[in-house]
Design a protein around this motif. Structure first.
Motif, short mmCIF file in Angstrom:
data_model
loop_
_atom_site.label_atom_id
_atom_site.label_comp_id
_atom_site.label_asym_id
_atom_site.label_seq_id
_atom_site.Cartn_x
_atom_site.Cartn_y
_atom_site.Cartn_z
N ALA A 144 11.77 9.67 -7.92
CA ALA A 144 10.87 9.01 -8.88
C ALA A 144 10.88 7.51 -8.71
CB ALA A 144 11.27 9.38 -10.31
N THR A 145 9.72 6.90 -8.97
CA THR A 145 9.57 5.46 -9.13
C THR A 145 9.14 5.19 -10.57
OG1 THR A 145 7.22 5.46 -8.56
CG2 THR A 145 8.79 5.28 -6.73
N GLU A 146 8.90 3.92 -10.91
CA GLU A 146 8.42 3.61 -12.25
C GLU A 146 7.03 4.20 -12.49
OE1 GLU A 146 8.51 -0.56 -12.85
OE2 GLU A 146 10.69 -0.71 -12.83
N GLU A 147 6.30 4.42 -11.39
CA GLU A 147 4.93 4.92 -11.53
C GLU A 147 4.88 6.42 -11.76
OE1 GLU A 147 5.80 2.57 -9.23
OE2 GLU A 147 4.84 1.06 -10.50
N GLY A 148 5.89 7.16 -11.28
CA GLY A 148 5.85 8.60 -11.47
C GLY A 148 6.80 9.35 -10.57
N ILE A 149 6.61 10.66 -10.50
CA ILE A 149 7.51 11.58 -9.79
C ILE A 149 6.84 12.10 -8.52
CG2 ILE A 149 8.72 13.80 -9.93
CD1 ILE A 149 8.87 13.38 -12.97
N ASP B 96 12.65 0.17 -2.67
CA ASP B 96 11.57 -0.81 -2.74
C ASP B 96 10.22 -0.12 -2.95
OD1 ASP B 96 10.44 -3.32 -2.81
OD2 ASP B 96 10.16 -3.44 -0.64
N LYS B 97 10.19 0.86 -3.85
CA LYS B 97 8.99 1.59 -4.27
C LYS B 97 8.41 2.49 -3.20
CE LYS B 97 7.63 -1.81 -7.78
NZ LYS B 97 6.55 -2.65 -8.34
N LYS B 98 9.09 2.61 -2.06
CA LYS B 98 8.65 3.54 -1.02
C LYS B 98 9.54 4.78 -1.04
CE LYS B 98 6.93 -0.15 1.98
NZ LYS B 98 7.06 -0.84 3.29
N VAL B 99 8.96 5.91 -0.69
CA VAL B 99 9.68 7.19 -0.71
C VAL B 99 10.19 7.49 0.70
CG1 VAL B 99 9.49 9.67 -1.13
CG2 VAL B 99 8.27 8.06 -2.60
N TYR B 100 11.47 7.89 0.77
CA TYR B 100 12.07 8.25 2.06
C TYR B 100 12.58 9.68 1.98
CZ TYR B 100 11.73 3.32 3.08
OH TYR B 100 11.23 2.06 3.30
N PRO C 199 16.34 17.83 11.15
CA PRO C 199 17.52 17.15 10.61
C PRO C 199 17.61 15.69 10.99
CG PRO C 199 18.13 18.50 12.50
CD PRO C 199 16.69 18.81 12.21
N ALA C 200 16.88 15.25 12.02
CA ALA C 200 17.08 13.90 12.53
C ALA C 200 16.01 12.91 12.08
CB ALA C 200 17.12 13.92 14.06
N ASN C 201 14.87 13.38 11.61
CA ASN C 201 13.77 12.47 11.30
C ASN C 201 13.87 11.91 9.89
OD1 ASN C 201 12.56 12.78 13.77
ND2 ASN C 201 11.14 14.36 13.11
N ILE C 202 13.63 10.60 9.78
CA ILE C 202 13.46 9.96 8.48
C ILE C 202 11.99 9.56 8.36
CG2 ILE C 202 14.12 8.06 6.95
CD1 ILE C 202 16.74 7.85 8.43
N GLU C 203 11.33 10.03 7.30
CA GLU C 203 9.94 9.67 7.06
C GLU C 203 9.83 8.74 5.86
OE1 GLU C 203 6.62 12.48 7.42
OE2 GLU C 203 8.11 13.99 7.97
N GLU C 204 8.84 7.88 5.89
CA GLU C 204 8.59 6.91 4.82
C GLU C 204 7.17 7.09 4.30
OE1 GLU C 204 9.30 2.32 5.04
OE2 GLU C 204 7.20 2.72 5.59
N TYR C 205 7.03 7.09 2.95
CA TYR C 205 5.71 7.11 2.34
C TYR C 205 5.50 5.80 1.58
CZ TYR C 205 1.74 8.31 -0.62
OH TYR C 205 0.51 8.31 -1.25
N ASP C 206 4.40 5.12 1.92
CA ASP C 206 4.06 3.86 1.27
C ASP C 206 2.92 4.10 0.29
OD1 ASP C 206 3.27 1.33 0.51
OD2 ASP C 206 3.42 0.47 2.52
N PRO C 207 3.18 3.99 -1.04
CA PRO C 207 2.12 4.25 -2.02
C PRO C 207 0.92 3.31 -1.88
CG PRO C 207 4.27 4.21 -3.07
CD PRO C 207 4.47 3.71 -1.68
N GLU C 208 1.12 2.12 -1.31
CA GLU C 208 0.00 1.18 -1.18
C GLU C 208 -0.98 1.64 -0.11
OE1 GLU C 208 1.15 -2.84 -0.72
OE2 GLU C 208 2.22 -2.95 -2.64
N THR C 209 -0.46 2.11 1.02
CA THR C 209 -1.34 2.56 2.11
C THR C 209 -1.63 4.06 2.01
OG1 THR C 209 0.52 3.01 3.60
CG2 THR C 209 -0.40 0.78 3.62
N GLU C 210 -0.81 4.77 1.18
CA GLU C 210 -0.93 6.22 1.02
C GLU C 210 -0.76 6.95 2.36
OE1 GLU C 210 -4.59 7.06 -0.98
OE2 GLU C 210 -3.94 6.12 -2.87
#
Length: 489
Positions: free
Chosen positions: A392-397, A443-447, A455-466
């Motif tokens: 969760a972030t301040e904006e939601g789940i 920093d408001k991004k989801v990992y 098992p080895a990949n880390i993905e990042e989601y940026d709410p600004e760029t979606e």
């Protein structure tokens, strides 16, 4: 009063003008006859006032005990006010110790800004305050600027008492370059400048600092049997403390961060913590829980846990202040493999597998710690799933991935529940399908990290760029899949 000649003696009536206290006066009279001191939370401050006025010390003491037992970051400020107003020394001391242990949580409350100079000085100067020097300085600055004319002198006297070399070099430089309050004290400016010059060289940047520290991903690696932290921006891995052998043997299942401690829970319910900022710190075994294969989250300074791999409706809460687990109200649905997350001051138990219907569910239950009750979310997920991950972030789940046995597939899909509209919506899917894995926010991004098949990949989601992107491929590590956390380094 009634033994003297006065209006009350003649009329036989004593009018209590200070309080609207019909219920509380009755409670005091009942206490005189029965000794029963229990009172609902919302009446305790008023009852303490009436009991104090009527000089019922035993009732005052009993109310203080109730207040001690219910002390948490939400109730702290009211409890402290009651303790000070009615001279409850033991309750005052309990509040003082609570504030030292939970400084960061109370400091981020709006009510922190109204604390008096004496108490702020106590928190800043104490060596027992559970906060880094930089964190204390940031909160002192925020408190000072809330009423700068009245509090400036207090700031200038306290800032000299910080152990400056324990602040990061970049934060000290930021203060020298940007903080007007520092400019007004030549002594402070001189001390900070000298501490910078005396420090060992490192990458000193004057970038702005907010109230949070630099957050990093931390994984628990079975290969090296150590924790490792990953700096997202620098793309570097740094080894941390070793993992206690008892934790390895009992099989680490999930982890959570509260203040300066990482708490881990193993499959058999054994429970440990580590003060992660101290390089020489040792793992401590805390009170075990009755939960097996527990899934845990942090809320208001407590650990909340449910059973993950067993069909269960049990919720337990751990209180770090007394090292005790407490069984809370059972939820309605008996499920396994749910996603647990804390948001908006509540605990959300999301989706999961139902043995009764033999498939995944899309329902969401919400636990309110104020009322100790569960309720069903007005909206359900768009897709049924289990073994998903939630954060969760301040904006939601965010609810990410999982498995849908209705379709027989591991999912890439992602859903988001807005804290404003309280509705679920679909977002862009991940690059990789995942189940039984970890997610967190930095920093408001989801990992997201790990998961069956990835098992080895880390993905990042940026709410600004979606957009989702793979930011790292881990080499040479075998991480416990559900134990990744974000913490301040």
């Amino acid at each position: 009063m009634l033994s003297h000649e006065n209006v009350e003696t003649k009329s036989g009536v004593v009018e209590i003008k200070e309080f609207e206290v019909e219920v509380c006066v009755k409670k005091c009279v009942d206490f005189i006859y029965t000794g029963d001191a229990y009172v609902a939370k919302e009446k305790r401050e008023t009852l303490m006032g009436v009991a104090h006025m009527m000089q019922l010390q035993r009732l005052c003491d009993s109310i203080a005990i109730f207040l001690e037992d219910d002390l948490d970051p939400r109730s702290f400020f009211q409890t402290k006010k009651i303790a000070n107003r009615y001279n409850c020394k033991q309750l005052e001391e309990k509040c003082n110790q609570f504030a030292l242990q939970r400084f960061k949580e109370i400091a981020q409350s709006d009510e922190f800004m109204d604390l008096d100079e004496k108490f702020i000085s106590f928190l800043i100067e104490s060596k027992k305050t559970k906060a880094k020097e930089g964190g204390k300085c940031k909160m002192l600055l925020a408190w000072t600027k809330h009423d700068i004319d009245e509090r400036k002198e207090c700031f200038l006297s306290l800032v000299m008492k910080f152990q400056l070399t324990k602040m990061t070099l970049s934060y000290r430089r930021f203060l020298v370059e940007n903080e007007p309050l520092i400019f007004e004290s030549m002594q402070s400016l001189r001390s900070l400048t000298l501490s910078i010059l005396d420090s060992h060289p490192e990458n000193i940047s004057s970038k702005d600092f907010d109230l949070t520290e630099n957050e990093q991903l931390v994984v628990f690696d079975q290969t090296s049997q150590r924790m490792h932290c990953h700096d997202i921006d620098a793309k570097t891995w740094t080894p941390m403390q070793t993992i206690d052998q008892a934790i390895i043997q009992n099989t680490l299942h999930s982890a959570v961060v509260i203040e300066s401690y990482i708490y881990v829970i193993c499959r058999n319910g054994s429970f440990y913590r580590l003060e992660y900022a101290e390089s020489n710190a040792k793992w401590e075994q805390m009170t075990n829980t009755n939960l097996q294969w527990a899934c845990v989250v942090a809320l208001d300074g407590f650990v909340h846990g449910i059973e993950y791999q067993n069909y269960s409706n049990v919720l337990e809460r751990y209180d770090p202040s007394n090292n005790r687990w407490t069984r809370l109200t059972n939820k309605s649905l008996i499920l396994a493999f749910e996603s647990l997350v804390a948001a908006d001051g509540k605990v959300f138990c999301i989706a999961g597998y139902s043995n009764q219907i033999g498939r995944a569910t899309n329902q969401v239950e919400i636990y309110d710690p104020v009322t100790s009750t569960w309720s069903m979310d007005n909206g359900s997920l768009n897709e049924a799933r289990y073994q998903a991950s939630a954060t969760a972030t301040e904006e939601g789940i965010y609810v990410v991935g999982g498995y849908d046995n209705n379709r027989g597939s591991t999912l890439t899909t992602v859903e988001f529940r807005s804290s404003v509209t309280n509705t679920w919506m679909m977002l862009k899917p991940m690059k990789n399908a995942r189940q039984f894995f970890s997610s967190c926010v930095i920093d408001k991004k989801v990992y997201v990290i790990g998961g069956n098949g990835n098992p080895a990949n880390i993905e990042e989601y940026d709410p600004e760029t979606e957009e989702w992107r793979i930011i790292e491929t881990i080499q040479g590590k075998d991480n416990f899949p559900r134990a990744t956390v974000a913490l301040s380094i």
